[in-house]
Every structure is written in C-alpha cells, then in structure tokens.
Design an enzyme around this catalytic site. Structure first.
Site, PDB file in Angstrom:
ATOM      1  N   ASP A  11       0.834  -1.194   0.000  1.00 25.70           N
ATOM      2  CA  ASP A  11       0.000   0.000   0.000  1.00 25.70           C
ATOM      3  C   ASP A  11       0.875   1.253   0.000  1.00 25.70           C
ATOM      4  O   ASP A  11       2.055   1.206   0.375  1.00 25.70           O
ATOM      5  CB  ASP A  11      -0.893   0.024   1.246  1.00 25.70           C
ATOM      6  CG  ASP A  11      -1.845  -1.160   1.292  1.00 25.70           C
ATOM      7  OD1 ASP A  11      -2.103  -1.739   0.232  1.00 25.70           O
ATOM      8  OD2 ASP A  11      -2.312  -1.490   2.408  1.00 25.70           O
ATOM      9  N   ILE A  12       0.299   2.377  -0.361  1.00 25.53           N
ATOM     10  CA  ILE A  12       1.053   3.623  -0.475  1.00 25.53           C
ATOM     11  C   ILE A  12       1.703   4.023   0.852  1.00 25.53           C
ATOM     12  O   ILE A  12       2.816   4.569   0.866  1.00 25.53           O
ATOM     13  CB  ILE A  12       0.147   4.763  -1.006  1.00 25.53           C
ATOM     14  CG1 ILE A  12       0.987   6.007  -1.309  1.00 25.53           C
ATOM     15  CG2 ILE A  12      -0.999   5.061  -0.035  1.00 25.53           C
ATOM     16  CD1 ILE A  12       0.214   7.097  -2.044  1.00 25.53           C
TER      17      ILE A  12
END
Length: 242
Positions: free
Chosen positions: A112-113
């Site tokens: 995920d970011i």
C-alpha cells in the site's frame, strides 16, 4: 505491440541483445553496430544479425554491457509511493529504479502507499508469479504497530483464520508474535487486498504503521535506506523456487 520475451536458451541477434540490455531501440542498435562501436569477445562486429549468447561479453564504445538475463532487485520502499507501473496522482516505486529498460520491470507483490519495506522487482514473469501465488505459500513477514493494545487471544484468532469484510472464506493460518502492547510481527502466506490492515480490523484494532521485513527467505537488507535498492543474490533468487 509489446516486445516478445527474450529466449535466453538460444543465441540472440546482436541488435536484439543491445536493445534488451540498453535503452536503445532495435533500429538504433543496428545503427550503432554498423558504425563499428560494438565488440564481442574483443572483435568488432558490424553485422546486426551476428548471433551471441545471453552471457556474451559485449562492449559498446569500450564499455561492458550486462548479460541479457532476467533481473531481480529488492527495494526498501518508502511511504508515499504506489506499487504500480504508472499512476497519475502519486509517484511509483518503479521511479526509484534507475536501470536500462526499466519499463520492462514489474513489481512482485504490492505494498500500500503508506506501507514501507521490502518490495521485489523483476522482469521474470514466472518468478514473480511464484512470489505471489497463494498455493506456493511464500510467507511474508510484517512489522505492525496498532492504535489499540493487541490482545493475547489475537495469536490464536489469526492462527485459526479470520473472516474479512465481504469475503466468504477465512484467511489462511497466520503467525502473530506480540512484541509489545501495540507492536507485533505478523507472518502470512496470502496477499489479499489490504490483508494485514483488514485482519486487525476484524479484531477491532487499527494498523497505524506497517513495514514488510521479508518475503520467503529474502529479508530486507538493513543496509538499504528508504528509497534504495540492490540486485538480489543468486541464493536469494533461487530461494523462491524451493
């Protein structure tokens, strides 16, 4: 039209070899060869169709080129980067890789970011599939910090599998090691969407920090600062197929 993958088990045309290991196009490679600036085994070659093996010693204007084999890297992904090839809104992890033909590289197992840590990057599709395929049971290890204290019973809950929102089957057994009141290490062998965050949400807790430490036997190199990368060793590459 996408380029066909290289057949590394048979000799390659020299122009195709150059295009594979540099950012030159096939037509640009042909021009360079005809100019007489390419050497193979200390001999100047001017025929673009000259056949070379994937591990040939090829020089371009006196500089040695890498062999035309698959490439494998580990990256210490910082927060703020997405694990996709292109994104209009955010920088991608691949923008941190400075290699020839970087557009042919792909991420094996996304983060995920806001998740940091180990990211594997390669141009070997079969190897990447082995990293990500659930049936291969390639374990991933994460360091987790949470908003609420982690209950001891969570160890057994995760070992038995939990139901994630809108899913009809439990997660596969996972291994949880509690390191502190709100700190833990979690090992899973799946890669469902936002899986670690959703597992803790299933026990009424929230992940506030997430860092991937290892994939299988490949551990994040402690010498790599966030944003840095290095090539994998032969042993690390082979470990995925054990």
């Amino acid at each position: 039209m996408a380029d066909k993958p290289l057949r590394l088990d048979k000799p390659l045309r020299l122009d195709k070899y150059l295009a594979a290991v540099t950012d030159f196009s096939r037509s640009e490679a042909k021009k360079l060869i005809k100019r007489g600036v390419v050497e193979v085994a200390d001999e100047v070659i001017t025929d673009p169709g000259f056949l070379v093996t994937a591990d040939a010693e090829v020089l371009l204007e006196g500089c040695a080129l890498r062999p035309a084999g698959h490439r494998y890297f580990m990256l210490n992904k910082p927060a703020g980067y997405v694990s996709v090839t292109r994104d209009r809104l955010h920088p991608t992890a691949l923008e941190l890789i400075f290699e020839d033909n970087a557009d042919k590289l792909h991420i094996a197992g996304r983060l995920d970011i806001d998740t940091t840590g180990l990211l594997l990057i390669t141009d070997d599709g079969q190897w990447a599939h082995a990293v990500m395929a659930p049936r291969r049971a390639c374990w991933k290890s994460y360091y987790v910090e949470t908003a609420q204290p982690i209950a001891d019973k969570t160890i057994e809950t995760f070992a038995n599998g939990v139901f994630l929102d809108d899913e009809k089957r439990r997660t596969l057994p996972a291994e949880l090691e509690i390191l502190g009141e709100t700190r833990a290490r979690l090992r899973i062998c799946e890669g469902r969407f936002h899986q670690v965050k959703r597992m803790f949400a299933a026990v009424a807790n929230e992940v506030t920090a997430l860092h991937r430490e290892a994939i299988g036997d490949i551990a994040l190199d402690p010498e790599l600062a966030p944003g840095d990368y290095r090539a994998l060793s032969d042993d690390e590459i082979a470990s995925i197929h054990k």
